[in-house]
Design an enzyme around this catalytic site. Structure first.
Site, PDB file in Angstrom:
ATOM      1  N   THR A  21     -18.264   1.747  -5.922  1.00 30.95           N
ATOM      2  CA  THR A  21     -17.340   2.667  -5.702  1.00 30.95           C
ATOM      3  C   THR A  21     -17.250   3.656  -6.913  1.00 30.95           C
ATOM      4  OG1 THR A  21     -15.129   3.163  -5.146  1.00 30.95           O
ATOM      5  CG2 THR A  21     -15.759   0.942  -6.425  1.00 30.95           C
ATOM      6  N   GLU A  58     -12.449  -1.769  -2.455  1.00 32.03           N
ATOM      7  CA  GLU A  58     -11.936  -3.094  -3.541  1.00 32.03           C
ATOM      8  C   GLU A  58     -11.045  -3.964  -2.451  1.00 32.03           C
ATOM      9  OE1 GLU A  58     -11.945  -0.053  -4.375  1.00 32.03           O
ATOM     10  OE2 GLU A  58     -12.054   0.279  -6.694  1.00 32.03           O
ATOM     11  N   LYS A  93     -11.389  14.414  -1.788  1.00 31.04           N
ATOM     12  CA  LYS A  93     -12.159  13.792  -0.618  1.00 31.04           C
ATOM     13  C   LYS A  93     -12.560  14.613   0.382  1.00 31.04           C
ATOM     14  CE  LYS A  93     -11.579   9.335  -0.111  1.00 31.04           C
ATOM     15  NZ  LYS A  93     -11.352   8.124   0.574  1.00 31.04           N
ATOM     16  N   TRP A 135     -16.037  10.958  -1.701  1.00 29.62           N
ATOM     17  CA  TRP A 135     -15.541  10.989  -2.731  1.00 29.62           C
ATOM     18  C   TRP A 135     -16.331  12.305  -3.600  1.00 29.62           C
ATOM     19  CZ3 TRP A 135     -12.320   6.738  -5.661  1.00 29.62           C
ATOM     20  CH2 TRP A 135     -11.564   6.331  -4.902  1.00 29.62           C
TER      21      TRP A 135
HETATM   22  P1  AMP Z   1     -13.091   4.158  -0.609  1.00 30.21           P
HETATM   23  O1  AMP Z   1     -13.168   3.013  -1.555  1.00 30.21           O
HETATM   24  O2  AMP Z   1     -14.051   5.126  -0.951  1.00 30.21           O
HETATM   25  O3  AMP Z   1     -12.842   3.604   0.771  1.00 30.21           O
HETATM   26  O4  AMP Z   1     -11.675   4.985  -0.999  1.00 30.21           O
HETATM   27  C1  AMP Z   1     -10.322   4.335  -1.163  1.00 30.21           C
HETATM   28  C2  AMP Z   1      -9.411   5.286  -0.921  1.00 30.21           C
HETATM   29  O5  AMP Z   1      -9.255   6.219   0.151  1.00 30.21           O
HETATM   30  C3  AMP Z   1      -7.748   4.718  -1.165  1.00 30.21           C
HETATM   31  O6  AMP Z   1      -7.492   4.496  -2.384  1.00 30.21           O
HETATM   32  C4  AMP Z   1      -7.164   5.992  -0.547  1.00 30.21           C
HETATM   33  O7  AMP Z   1      -6.731   6.916  -1.648  1.00 30.21           O
HETATM   34  C5  AMP Z   1      -8.024   6.516   0.313  1.00 30.21           C
HETATM   35  N1  AMP Z   1      -7.543   6.413   1.575  1.00 30.21           N
HETATM   36  C6  AMP Z   1      -8.356   5.288   2.533  1.00 30.21           C
HETATM   37  N2  AMP Z   1      -7.631   5.370   3.831  1.00 30.21           N
HETATM   38  C7  AMP Z   1      -6.883   6.296   3.890  1.00 30.21           C
HETATM   39  C8  AMP Z   1      -5.691   6.421   4.801  1.00 30.21           C
HETATM   40  N3  AMP Z   1      -5.654   5.859   5.901  1.00 30.21           N
HETATM   41  N4  AMP Z   1      -4.758   7.437   4.488  1.00 30.21           N
HETATM   42  C9  AMP Z   1      -4.727   8.033   3.130  1.00 30.21           C
HETATM   43  N5  AMP Z   1      -5.795   8.036   2.157  1.00 30.21           N
HETATM   44  C10 AMP Z   1      -6.620   6.859   2.318  1.00 30.21           C
END
Ligand code: AMP
Length: 531
Positions: free
Chosen positions: A176, A319, A428, A433
């Site tokens: 990540t 995570e 995002k 990201w």
């Molecule tokens: P990743 O590890 O790339 O999947 O990113 C995780 C992050 O995505 C989380 O800590 C949030 O900041 C964001 N995220 C994931 N799902 C949502 C959701 N349904 N609404 C808002 N933010 C989200």
């Protein structure tokens, strides 16, 4: 006490064995990048996975070694996962959208031994080969002849018994990219993967059964494909894979294969809507659409619900395997007005058994579940990270196993969680990201640039896109074109800012850091010219 239950290690290959034994004929359909299609079954996946396990052993891969994939969704990718895990390996899914420095870093950090890749990503492989120090073998999933995945399997007879081991052994690795520093690796165990898979079957989660026909739009390299490759085996669901995420193709597959379940980031649905509006086409058999990765916009939820499709709004992270919460219908759902239902799904939902959430303020004080007190969202549970891969600094959780997500949220009295902000400054774009720090660092490397700040601004399709604010060095005439050309040498194309603006100065904190909150506030209503 005399008497008791059997030990049954929760190992991932048991999921595949179950699917092959109990749901052997259930199909796995793949639409390949070249337009061709293949069909296999769970029995076929199991047979090929055993062949791959044999082949990997023949190549010298040992228990615990990392086997990498650089690929979209298809049946051979599924075979690679189960085959590598079945021989005791750890599957490392590489995100092809990372830029070269990160690709080099994670390949070497993971000490990958073998790489399976899609032909579409062959240019990345050619470029990165000199950088990757530990990869000894490369096989193309959809290539021909020697060096192809099929040729590797063809040498084996499939007479193979899975490597046994403990349920706490590692089976997957996924990196990540955080806000600062290098990407961090999240290691999943057999146990965490199996428990997470079983959880996903629940009605309040993905609601999966052998009747389900699942088209995961989320790529298998994004947070373990949201666990679907494991969960679907547990019930023998039918898989429909597309190696290309094009709305027309997805829509066609959904209708022809009678897809009931789909999952992806919000961006996917923007593309789908455009296609639907332009052609009058619509997926006709969908029952549940899971949207996650970033906040699902209310209008999107409303539109899909009006199609008679349930929307699962999922929150999670690499995570957290990744399911943290899911916005499934509440007990009083049937008595609610349509608008209130949409409101409810617009929040991030409730935890399944196993996940625990809490919100704390900056001093670590527990915040009440009153729907108003916002703070840092923390999470713990059997499929939540404890320590990053090879991280010498120790566990990333506190003494009670709470992991700080970096998200800011409120908890409502009914247990529904709502993300209110991001503690991180990452941008995002389409569920992926973009690190603002990386962009800024690249920009200040350009001659004539004194300082730069990257922030995300609203974009109707990608959710957010980066813009870059630049302070020129005195007397410098550096242009937008110069800066973009410089950035293009250092970051992935889709990271390039949509706009570059020159400013006189940027606000700073007391310790001299960029005051991002103030900059974002200043640009909160900013409209991109091209959006
Ligand atoms: P990743 O590890 O790339 O999947 O990113 C995780 C992050 O995505 C989380 O800590 C949030 O900041 C964001 N995220 C994931 N799902 C949502 C959701 N349904 N609404 C808002 N933010 C989200």
């Amino acid at each position: 006490m005399l008497g008791g239950m059997q030990d049954f290690e929760l190992r991932v290959p048991r999921l595949l064995d179950h699917a092959a034994r109990e749901h052997w004929g259930r199909e796995i359909v793949t639409r390949w990048a070249d337009g061709s299609e293949t069909r296999t079954t769970w029995a076929g996946i199991a047979r090929d996975a055993r062949k791959l396990a044999q082949a990997l052993e023949r190549l010298g891969v040992k228990k615990g070694d990392r086997v990498a994939t650089l690929a979209m969704n298809h049946s051979r990718h599924l075979v690679a996962w189960y085959g590598a895990i079945g021989m005791g390996g750890v599957v490392h899914t590489i995100n092809p959208r990372l830029f070269d420095d990160q690709l080099a870093f994670i390949g070497n950090h993971a000490e990958d031994r073998v790489l399976f890749y899609d032909k579409a990503f062959a240019p990345i492989v050619e470029r990165m080969k000199p950088e990757w120090r530990t990869i000894q073998h490369y096989y193309c999933f959809d290539g021909d002849g020697r060096g192809s995945f099929e040729a590797l399997l063809a040498q084996e007879d499939g007479n193979y018994a899975w490597v046994e081991g403990g349920e706490r052994d590692p089976c997957m690795l996924c990196y990540t990219s955080g806000t600062t520093g290098n990407p961090k690796g999240v290691v999943y165990s057999h146990r965490s993967s199996v428990i997470h898979a079983i959880t996903e079957l629940q009605p309040a989660e993905f609601d999966l059964s052998t009747q389900s026909v699942v088209l995961p739009i989320v790529p298998m390299f994004h947070a373990v494909g949201w666990g679907l490759p494991f969960a679907c085996a547990a019930v023998g669901a039918k898989f429909v894979f597309s190696a290309v995420n094009e709305p027309r193709i997805l829509c066609e597959l959904m209708n022809r294969e009678k897809v009931t379940h789909s999952a992806g980031v919000p961006t996917v649905w923007f593309g789908m809507f455009q296609h639907m509006d332009a052609t009058g086409d619509a997926p006709g058999h969908l029952k549940i659409v899971t949207i996650g990765g970033s906040a699902a916009p209310r209008a999107m939820i409303e539109r899909i619900m009006k199609m008679g499709v349930r929307v699962n709004h999922a929150w999670g992270m690499t995570e957290t395997s990744p399911i943290g919460t899911m916005g499934a219908p509440s007990a009083d759902w049937d008595e609610m007005s349509f608008d209130s239902q949409v409101d409810q799904v617009s929040k991030q939902g409730k935890v399944p058994f196993g996940v625990e959430l809490r919100v704390v303020d900056d001093e670590g004080n527990l915040q009440p579940r009153d729907g108003q007190s916002s703070g840092r969202l923390q999470v713990r549970g059997p499929w939540v990270i404890r320590q990053y891969f090879q991280d010498e600094s120790g566990p990333c959780v506190d003494a009670d196993n709470w992991f700080d997500t970096g998200d800011v949220a409120v908890l409502h009295p009914d247990g529904v969680m709502q993300i209110t902000d991001r503690a991180k400054d990452v941008i995002k774009s389409g569920g992926e990201w973009i690190s603002s720090v990386e962009l800024e660092n690249a920009a200040v490397g350009c001659a004539g640039v004194a300082e730069a700040a990257a922030i995300g601004v609203y974009h109707p399709r990608w959710d957010e896109r980066p813009i870059l604010l630049v302070v020129r060095k005195p007397d410098s005439q550096v242009s937008v074109e110069d800066i973009q050309a410089h950035l293009a040498q250092h970051v992935a194309k889709w990271w390039l800012p949509d706009e570059v603006h020159f400013v006189e100065s940027l606000p700073h904190t007391a310790t001299g850091k960029l005051l991002k909150t103030a900059i974002r506030e200043q640009y909160k209503d900013f409209k991109l010219a091209a959006a």
